[in-house]
Design an enzyme around this catalytic site. Structure first.
Site, mmCIF file in Angstrom:
data_model
loop_
_atom_site.group_PDB
_atom_site.id
_atom_site.type_symbol
_atom_site.label_atom_id
_atom_site.label_comp_id
_atom_site.label_asym_id
_atom_site.label_seq_id
_atom_site.Cartn_x
_atom_site.Cartn_y
_atom_site.Cartn_z
ATOM 1 N N SER A 41 27.370 -0.525 -29.790
ATOM 2 C CA SER A 41 26.636 0.679 -29.392
ATOM 3 C C SER A 41 27.010 1.924 -30.180
ATOM 4 O O SER A 41 26.371 2.976 -30.010
ATOM 5 C CB SER A 41 26.831 0.944 -27.898
ATOM 6 N N LYS A 53 24.279 3.712 -31.965
ATOM 7 C CA LYS A 53 23.407 4.669 -31.279
ATOM 8 C C LYS A 53 23.682 6.105 -31.725
ATOM 9 O O LYS A 53 22.824 6.980 -31.561
ATOM 10 C CB LYS A 53 23.586 4.532 -29.767
ATOM 11 N N SER A 88 24.513 4.821 -22.514
ATOM 12 C CA SER A 88 24.457 3.792 -23.559
ATOM 13 C C SER A 88 23.285 2.845 -23.347
ATOM 14 O O SER A 88 23.377 1.637 -23.583
ATOM 15 C CB SER A 88 25.768 2.993 -23.622
ATOM 16 N N LYS A 124 31.011 8.365 -28.530
ATOM 17 C CA LYS A 124 30.333 7.147 -28.103
ATOM 18 C C LYS A 124 31.252 5.941 -28.097
ATOM 19 O O LYS A 124 32.067 5.763 -29.003
ATOM 20 C CB LYS A 124 29.159 6.888 -29.046
#
Length: 387
Positions: free
Chosen positions: A56, A59, A121, A231
């Site tokens: 992730s 992202k 997320s 993140k």
């Protein structure tokens, strides 16, 4: 022909040298990187250029593309996007990983999709945003890769908008992730502040009709002073990773850890790492904001030179409690061709500490320099011809 021009600056050297070894840090993370954005100093590096699946963490690039479009006026935060039934069918339920709990046919604003991506997320939110912007995820990843190239992310490639495993098509490095984080913070400070430090976000409803609130997975948010992003990521292939940032007393650090074995280990290592960065290192001011550091030669301009000034207060990062000797030099490709805009990054201040490590900080043009008129260009050509 341009050439690399180096101008030593003896005046910036410190007068009271001492021998100082770089602080050491022990971590279980097989990949780790930390940089002090205030000075450009790399405080820790372990296998930071190894290509790896981002999970992730990819992202961050999806969000960066959206931020860029918002800033340029190409995308509005209140713009509505519709969840296509096919997208919902693919990206809901336990097999879809982290989700925002979007519903088929639902209309969602860009702002809420960004909260769903950053805070929750949401894999579903990424695809809805990508399709809403570019028509398809594939077309959106082409945007991601163009933007990555612009940022100089030389060891990164994106095949998905959400980092879902794709047999190695999508990969990044810790160094590139830190560069992406720094660009997000520097280029879009207001959007970064709005979206990256939210503690939780509520979207969707349970089967019983209750609102669903999910906490931000950021392991340093609320645990390290000044933490405000970025993140986490996890897949079986990638392990547990995190790209984070925090600012204390004007110093902003960016860190990356990857390949950890559990969310608990990720949280522990991330907090320890960031706290070490602030505790074991100190910042020392060397140039005040707006101060002229050097003069650069200008080619084909209405002025033959331009001042090089500090765009912000420049600092160096040193081991805490020390004052080692430093030398400094200005480096640029010169002569610099006009036109030049005031505030344009045209040179770098390179500071080398006694342990041989370099810290590179930008210098910008003091004023506008327009192109020379016809006679000025003709005269420059003649003087160049005759040496």
């Amino acid at each position: 022909m341009k050439k690399l021009i180096v101008a030593p600056l003896v005046a910036i050297a410190l007068a009271h040298p001492s021998i100082a070894a770089a602080p050491q840090f022990q971590t279980a993370a097989p990949i780790a990187y930390m940089e002090d954005l205030s000075s450009g100093a790399v405080l820790f590096e372990r296998d930071a250029n190894r290509r790896m699946p981002p999970a992730s963490l990819a992202k961050m690039m999806t969000v960066y593309v959206a931020f860029d479009m918002v800033k340029k006026g190409e995308l509005k935060l209140d713009q509505m996007m519709t969840v296509r039934p096919e997208t919902w069918a693919k990206w809901h339920g336990p097999a879809a990983g982290s989700t925002m709990f979007l519903s088929s046919g639902e209309n969602v604003s860009v702002a809420n999709l960004l909260y769903g991506i950053v805070t929750l997320s949401g894999n579903d939110a990424c695809i809805v945003l990508a399709e809403g912007i570019s028509g398809s995820e594939q077309a959106f990843t082409e945007r991601m890769n163009r933007k990555a190239a612009e940022l100089g992310l030389k060891d990164s490639h994106f095949g998905t908008a959400n980092g879902w495993p794709d047999n190695g098509v999508t990969y990044v490095t810790a160094h590139d992730l830190a560069k992406l984080a720094a660009a997000t913070i520097t280029n879009y400070p207001d959007l970064y502040k709005q979206f990256y430090s939210k503690r939780d976000f509520t979207w969707g409803k349970t089967m019983g009709g209750s609102a669903i609130t999910q906490a931000n997975r950021d392991p340093i948010l609320g645990r390290v002073a000044g933490a405000d992003g970025l993140k986490t990521g996890h897949t079986e292939e990638a392990g547990y990773g995190f790209t984070g940032s925090a600012v204390q007393n004007g110093r902003r650090l960016v860190m990356v850890v990857a390949g950890l074995t559990s969310s608990g280990q990720r949280a522990e290592e991330s907090v320890r790492f960031m706290e070490w960065g602030f505790r074991a290192w100190q910042s020392k001011p060397i140039v005040a904001k707006g101060k002229k550091v050097e003069t650069a030669s200008v080619q084909l301009g209405d002025s033959s030179s331009v001042g090089l000034v500090a765009p912000k207060a420049l600092t160096v990062t040193l081991p805490a409690g020390t004052s080692p000797n430093m030398t400094a030099k200005v480096v640029y490709d010169g002569p610099i061709k006009a036109p030049i805009k005031a505030g344009q990054h045209i040179a770098d201040l390179v500071v080398t500490t006694s342990d041989g490590l370099q810290q590179i900080m930008p210098l910008v043009a003091e004023k506008d320099v327009a192109e020379a008129g016809f006679f000025g260009r003709a005269w420059a050509g003649l003087t160049g011809f005759f040496g």
